[in-house]
Design a protein around this motif. Structure first.
Motif, PDB file in Angstrom:
ATOM      1  N   LYS A 281      -2.354  13.826   2.485  1.00 39.39           N
ATOM      2  CA  LYS A 281      -3.256  12.998   1.705  1.00 39.39           C
ATOM      3  C   LYS A 281      -2.483  11.807   1.128  1.00 39.39           C
ATOM      4  CE  LYS A 281      -6.332  13.766  -2.029  1.00 39.39           C
ATOM      5  NZ  LYS A 281      -6.490  14.675  -3.165  1.00 39.39           N
TER       6      LYS A 281
ATOM      7  N   THR B  55      -3.198   1.728   1.835  1.00 40.01           N
ATOM      8  CA  THR B  55      -2.710   0.616   1.016  1.00 40.01           C
ATOM      9  C   THR B  55      -1.989  -0.408   1.895  1.00 40.01           C
ATOM     10  OG1 THR B  55      -2.282   2.285  -0.645  1.00 40.01           O
ATOM     11  CG2 THR B  55      -1.469   0.065  -1.097  1.00 40.01           C
TER      12      THR B  55
ATOM     13  N   ARG C 127      -3.029   7.865   1.867  1.00 35.91           N
ATOM     14  CA  ARG C 127      -3.286   6.867   0.840  1.00 35.91           C
ATOM     15  C   ARG C 127      -2.307   5.695   0.959  1.00 35.91           C
ATOM     16  NH1 ARG C 127      -2.919   9.873  -3.976  1.00 35.91           N
ATOM     17  NH2 ARG C 127      -1.045   8.715  -4.481  1.00 35.91           N
TER      18      ARG C 127
END
Lengths: 327, 334, 745
Positions: free
Chosen positions: A3, A11, A7
């Motif tokens: 996870k 980004t 993320r």
């Protein structure tokens, strides 16, 4: 973990998108390939230029925004990064360029890392002794010489050797001699071409790793856990090699991970000086040739490489430092 | 900050009595003395100052300037007429070197100073506001780091930008581009440093006294990151000079008719064999410049960092270990 | 106990013969004998003479306590014995281990002894283990070095055995854990396991518990005790805390300025000290077990600079009994008449014996200050601070790089108490109990807090504008734990003290006047205002911190561990100052401290916190003399007192494990997981502890009191949260150190 990576990945994707878009706008509003076309002989009419440009998807009459939308649509729907003013397809040229950069940098970066880290350890173990001073001074010297000048000086040296010996031992530019038959001859030719760039890049590159590794190791030489190891019955040198070295390698591993993808991105200076047409020199040539699409593509590629490096550095840290592992 | 050095004589006498001579001196004095004790650093400073002086007044010692062609001395080695010889076009190298050194130093100083200033403002703002502001600003910062600076340099100085090029000399353009891409690392460093300073007890004490945040930043944060700023300025100056030389060397930085060390070195590469002075003279000046800055930086780092011992004897470390040891003894669990 | 310590020859011989005889004697009896050990360091400023003439003999299985403050040379001594000082240290004298000389051996030759016959435990367990290797690897390494032929299985079995011996639960699984997965106390256990891996003959422990909580300190001391029993090693215990060694040591050596100033059998040193420095040290420590209200003995000044060869007694500048004779040459360590094995380096040692010498008189301890509020009943004094059901919950994240939220930490969970004018209220508990968070919540003071904080009548719920906040800041100020960190290194004392005054808008002349007053108030010379913090000693810096807090005349001062960073001798002066200021200025204090002795000494009321909740609260003497909550009992029992006879015989409660993660906090009583009463309860009663949360209830007046008094007596000022305060304690958690038996009934 996954996870987290997802993320970070998202980004970076956003960042890549933004920098690339910004780059495209900068390029499209400053680079005018039509101007170059008009210097051709026989001089084409403005109509001819416009038509030829339009055919390559470089229509100068469209507004930057329209061109941006067109360009983006092509990438998203067809993974088509467009064409150069001379008609070449970016996608096709890309692979060749990356392969050339990789060949130029692979050997030298591996050498740089090994030599840098090894010398760092060696000089830390002999802190303030003669060897340390020589090695560390060299690294600082490498720091104050601009890379292209250092490459040029190595080239000069190679030329001097060639002249002294009286025959061409090293090639100071180019990848290979065209028209060679495969075999021993070609292998020797390859070595003669690779030697100078590889030596030059290695000589310039190891300094920063040496200084970093030396510093990190020295920071740990007097650490409490080294004292504990000595109290167990290890000699000072054993305690340092078994305990301090491993800990000091954590930040170095991180920066190495950052470097590795850069192999494929090439370097502007080295490619320019040694005349290897890799990704780096492509990006500069793209600008002098007013090539919007190539310039943006190399910029996007650079951003991706950076993001990959950052993610790889995180990985490397978790690999070597148990403290950041998730249980 | 003004009375940092104002040590009360009575107090000084008191301390002499305490037989603890090294604690009575103000911090800035200690730093200054440490720097001055470092011979390499002082030499670096002297060389740098001499070069700067040379670049501004050196022009008065010759009748030639960087544009006048001497048709009788084309491609001549150094002589009494032309101290450092002339170029293939018959231009005096001495005049060009003076001019080029000035431009290089100018680029270095402006980029070094201004980028640290930008970094300080940006970094402190991030640390001070924190939260969402910090996140957004950090994103912008990282995006800028990601952007390959060289490409933008190339686009701005060689690609299009005809309008820009007409209005601005190429060295100013280069300064702007270098500035845009030089401050991010420092800003990130300042951010983390200020954030850790914000956690220090003396900052908390001021907060709990009700001192307004702006005053805390100005009175407590800025002076305490001062040493870092000074170091980053010298590092930034070196970096900018090197970048200028590198860019101009491969032909995308400063453009003729503007002269800089990079332009001179780059322009002479094809003639190293025929006109060696054209290559080696500007190269030597560049080495003196970056070398002297590196020497200064080293001395400054030693002077600021009480735990650094790179300047000398291994002996120092022990005293420190002992004091560190006694200091840890005092630490008790909280 | 007395004669079995050192039956050595030094007993009957003078210092001159000592060296000569030591050689004859050492081979047979002493396992470690040190003679005239000197250590010098060359520094930038000159030669630091860190250790000057240390002598001792250590008999097998015995314990020597080396006591001294920072800079006294005690740690350097231990490192010199281990051969771990940097190569450039000049070491002279003799260190013999079982008769073999160790000084002058090469690093390689020393390795045969280090970790084998001679082992050491260091102070800071957090940094003393290599972070990248598992605990198992690090223990096995110690075995491999000295037993190269040992099989892998045997080494692993031994490692498991060692971990079990030092009390690490499920040792087999923990072998594969990394140091960062262990708490400080657990890591120190691992350090001890490594040290005893090869059954050392001599174990040196350098401040092994200084960085730990009292409850964990008690556990680790217990482990050391057991390790010594198992291995029969002689122990050198180095500490600044006279309490820690009182129960363990057979002999004590007090060091000052690099030199032993008093040595002798433990009871002699504690009950009949002959060197004024030892007397001062003993008088400077408050006692947790005594309700007395006498001022502490302050030792003025600071230890000498070791750069200079002392011309007289090195303690003379701080000694209240100093005379001209003291300055004429450094006194040698000479036997004390009447003492067994007792030597002191003081020319007045003979006159300082006997019961008629009162240390309070010798050091001119100030009289006990009396506050004008002391005579007013508590209920009639106004409230300066009130907390109503204050909570602070944090999200808990794991992992340094990959942060993820795994729950909520209830750092402060429903706290209510009040502080009245002129009183000192203390919060005690282990680290992680939420006491510092409580302070921060009070200091933060904004309206979004969960719960109400009322300071001097101003509630945080009204704190919307800057004006209310600044009014509150004038009522409340704070003194920090680390006096160095709390002062901006770039400010002079004047600027430090002027900052709060400028902030309230005082004009320059008034500020100047006020600063002079403040300097005098805290016992600093007013003409020192232009100096920088680094020119002051730790104790003086803390006084500056106190002066800054008092600058705006607050009613309440929050003290966060105000003396824990200070040396013992300096600590007393600061505590006395705090006591005096409270009385003279009518201040109230909110004190957070881990040192219960300090708390008992200066507070009126105390609250014991455990996992964010108050488990017992009340008047300090009531709570300390008659603790009702098992946690309070355990906490008090964990404090070692500087009284060897008491320490040796008293029964102590050793809590098992560390403070649990606040996440694991059970539904019922938070403390049930470690509770010695709970462990001994029948399952039916345990059920109650596990399901219901005990409320904070007042202590019922005892039946005897009620029978005597006709009218109902008001309940005493003591409340606690436990269902079974009178329950029996679990035997496994009780320890008595009688030489023969281990688990007393």
């Amino acid at each position: 973990m996954l996870k987290y990576l997802a993320r970070r990945g998202i980004t970076y994707l956003v960042m890549i998108f933004l920098t690339t878009s910004a780059g495209y706008f900068l390029a499209v509003s400053t680079l005018k390939p039509a101007l170059l076309e008009q210097e051709r002989i026989p001089r084409p009419t403005p109509e001819q230029v416009a038509t030829s440009m339009r055919l390559k998807g470089l229509d100068p009459e469209l507004s930057p925004w329209e061109r941006y939308v067109e360009w983006l649509t092509a990438i998203v729907t067809r993974w088509d990064w467009g064409r150069s003013p001379n008609g070449a397809f970016i996608n096709a040229e890309f692979g060749d360029r990356v392969w050339i950069s990789t060949r130029l940098f692979l050997a030298s970066i591996i050498l740089t890392l090994i030599i840098g880290v090894a010398l760092g350890v060696y000089s830390a173990a002999r802190q303030y002794k003669f060897q340390d001073r020589v090695i560390t001074s060299y690294s600082y010297l490498a720091y104050i010489v601009p890379a292209p000048i250092a490459y040029f000086l190595v080239q000069l040296g190679a030329i001097n050797i060639n002249e002294t010996v009286g025959q061409r031992i090293f090639f100071v530019t180019g990848i290979s001699t065209p028209g060679m038959e495969p075999g021993w001859e070609q292998f020797v030719d390859m070595l003669a071409h690779y030697a100078v760039p590889t030596i030059a890049i290695t000589l310039v590159g190891w300094g920063s790793y040496q200084i970093a590794q030396r510093q990190y190791l020295l920071d740990n030489v007097n650490a409490d856990f080294v004292r504990t190891a000595r109290a167990k019955g290890l000699t000072r040198n054993q305690a340092i090699t078994r305990h301090a070295l491993r800990v000091s390698f954590i930040p170095v591993a991180q920066s190495i991970a950052f470097t590795i993808p850069a192999i494929f991105a090439g370097g502007f200076f080295a490619e320019k000086i040694f005349a290897w047409p890799g990704v780096g020199s492509w990006s500069i040539d793209a600008i002098s040739l007013q090539d919007v699409n190539a310039a943006t593509a190399t910029l996007a590629y650079g951003s991706v490489i950076f993001a990959l490096g950052a993610i790889l550095a995180d990985f490397a840290t978790t690999l070597v430092d148990p403290r950041v592992r998730v249980q | 900050m003004t009375n940092l050095n104002a040590v009360d004589p009575a107090a000084a006498a008191q301390d002499a009595h305490l037989e603890n001579a090294d604690v009575v001196i103000g911090k800035n004095t200690i730093i200054f003395r440490r720097f001055m004790r470092n011979k390499t650093a002082v030499a670096g400073l002297a060389i740098f100052l001499a070069l700067t002086l040379f670049s501004f007044v050196g022009g008065y010692f010759t009748q030639w300037d960087k544009e006048t062609i001497d048709p009788f001395n084309i491609g001549m080695p150094p002589s009494a007429e032309h101290y450092l010889g002339t170029s293939q076009a018959g231009i005096d190298l001495y005049a060009m070197t003076v001019e080029g050194t000035r431009i290089s130093i100018l680029i270095g100083l402006i980029v070094g100073l201004v980028s640290v200033l930008i970094a300080a403002v940006y970094g402190c703002t991030m640390a001070y506001f924190g939260g969402k502001v910090d996140k957004v600003m950090l994103f912008v910062l990282e995006a800028l780091i990601m952007m390959p600076a060289l490409l933008v340099v190339a686009v701005a100085t060689s690609g299009g930008g005809e309008g820009l090029k007409r209005d601005l000399p190429s060295w100013l353009l280069l300064i702007i581009v270098l500035l845009v891409f030089s401050w991010m690392g420092t800003a990130r460093l300042i951010r983390s440093l200020s954030m850790s300073l914000m956690q220090r007890d003396f900052v908390k004490a001021a907060q709990y006294m009700g001192v307004p945040p702006r005053r805390i930043v100005w009175r407590h944060l800025v002076p305490n990151i001062g040493s870092l700023l000074v170091l980053d300025i010298t590092r930034g100056v070196t970096g900018a000079i090197l970048a200028e030389v590198a860019f101009s060397f491969i032909g995308i930085g400063i453009k003729v008719p503007d002269v800089s060390l990079g332009v001179l070195i780059g322009g002479a590469t094809s003639q190293v064999q025929t006109f060696p002075w054209m290559f080696w003279v500007p190269l030597t000046v560049m080495f003196l410049l970056t070398g002297s800055l590196a020497m200064m930086n080293d001395g400054l780092r030693d002077a600021f960092d009480p735990s650094s011992s790179s300047s000398g004897k291994a002996r120092k470390t022990k005293a420190r270990r002992i004091s560190a040891e006694t200091a840890t003894m005092k630490k008790k669990a909280s | 106990m007395s004669s079995e310590t050192t039956a050595g020859p030094a007993e009957s011989t003078g210092p001159v013969e000592r060296l000569h005889i030591a050689g004859l004697h050492a081979a047979t009896d002493a396992v470690l004998s040190v003679r005239d050990l000197n250590v010098r360091f060359n520094t930038e400023n000159g030669v630091v003479h860190a250790v000057r003439g240390v002598d001792f003999d250590l008999l097998p299985g015995k314990t020597l306590g080396i006591v001294g403050e920072s800079g006294s040379g005690k740690s350097v001594t231990s490192l010199a014995i281990m051969g771990l000082l940097p190569a450039t240290a000049e070491i002279s004298g003799s260190v013999r281990l079982k008769g073999r000389e160790l000084l002058g051996l090469s690093d390689k030759a020393m390795c045969e002894y280090r970790g084998n016959e001679l082992a050491m435990v260091f102070q800071d367990p957090l940094s003393s283990l290599t972070p990248v290797y598992t605990v198992g690897t690090q223990i096995t390494e110690a075995l491999t070095i000295h037993n190269p032929t040992m099989s892998r299985q045997a080494k692993e079995a031994r490692a498991v055995e060692l971990l079990a011996m030092v009390g690490i639960p499920s040792p087999k699984d923990r072998l594969r854990a990394f140091p960062h997965e262990f708490s400080g106390g657990m890591r120190q256990r691992v350090m001890i396991a490594i040290a005893i891996a090869n059954n050392p003959r001599v174990l040196i422990a350098d401040e092994p518990t200084t960085a730990l909580d009292v409850t964990i300190q008690a556990q680790v001391l217990e482990v050391l005790h057991r390790a010594q029993e198992e291995t029969g090693a002689a122990v050198v215990m180095i500490t600044h805390d006279l309490g820690v060694v009182a129960g363990m040591a057979d002999e004590i050596m007090v060091m000052y300025a690099g030199k032993p100033v008093e040595t002798g059998e433990v009871d002699e040193i504690y009950y009949n000290p002959r060197m004024p420095y030892t007397m001062g040290l003993l008088g400077a420590v408050p006692r947790v077990d005594v309700a007395e209200k006498t001022s502490l003995v302050p030792i003025e000044g600071m230890p000498p600079n070791l750069l200079h060869q002392p011309t007289g007694c090195s303690f003379a500048p701080r000694c209240p009994l100093v005379s001209d004779a003291c300055l004429a040459g450094e006194p040698a360590l000479a036997p004390v008449a009447g003492g067994v094995q007792h030597r002191a380096a003081c020319i007045k040692a003979e006159s300082l014996g006997g019961a008629d010498v009162d240390v309070q008189d010798v050091f001119a301890a100030p009289p006990v200050p009396v506050s004008r509020f002391d005579s007013i009943p508590r209920t009639e004094r106004s409230t300066v601070l009130q907390l109503k059901d204050v909570r602070k919950h944090f999200p808990l994240t794991r992992g340094a790089l990959f942060k993820r939220r795994i729950g909520t930490v209830k750092a402060v969970d429903g706290l209510s108490f009040d502080i009245r004018e002129g009183e000192c209220f203390s919060i005690v508990g282990e680290s992680g109990s939420g006491k510092t968070t409580t302070l921060l919540e009070i200091m933060e003071f904004h309206k979004d807090q969960d719960g109400e904080v009322v300071i001097g009548g101003i509630s945080n719920k009204q704190a919307v504008d800057a004006k209310t906040k600044s009014a509150m800041r004038r009522e409340l100020q704070m003194v920090f734990q680390d006096p160095t960190g709390a002062l901006d290194p770039r400010f002079t004392v004047y600027e430090v003290l002027a900052e709060p005054l400028q902030n309230v808008g005082m004009d320059r002349p008034a500020i100047r006047k006020r600063i002079m007053e403040l300097m005098k108030l805290v016992g600093l010379q007013p003409d020192h205002v232009n100096r920088f913090p680094n020119q002051f000693s730790g104790g003086q810096r803390q006084r500056i911190g106190i002066a800054r807090a008092l600058a705006v005349n607050p009613k309440l001062v929050v003290l966060d561990e105000p003396v824990s960073a200070l040396d013992v001798s300096v600590q007393a002066g600061v505590i006395n100052l705090l006591d005096k200021l409270r009385a003279e200025l009518g201040l109230s204090y909110l004190l957070v401290a881990h040192d219960l002795s300090v708390v008992r000494h200066i507070s009126n009321r105390v609250a014991v916190m455990y996992l964010g909740k108050i488990v017992e609260i009340g008047e300090v003497d009531r709570v300390f003399d008659n603790p009702r909550h098992p946690y309070t009992r355990a906490l008090l029992s964990a404090i070692p007192v500087p009284d060897p006879q008491l320490e040796r015989t008293r029964e102590r409660i050793i809590l098992q494990g560390d403070l649990p993660s606040p996440l694991d906090a059970p539904k019922g009583c938070n403390f049930a997981t470690r509770c010695p009463v709970f462990a001994a309860l029948p399952p039916a009663k345990q059920e109650k502890c596990l399901t219901l949360e005990p409320p904070l209830e007042p202590v019922a007046p005892s039946a005897a009191t009620q029978a005597l008094e006709a009218a109902p007596v008001p309940s005493p000022d003591q409340r606690f949260a436990c269902f079974f305060p009178d329950g029996e304690l679990d035997e496994d958690m009780l320890v008595v150190h009688e030489p023969a038996d281990h688990h007393a009934p």
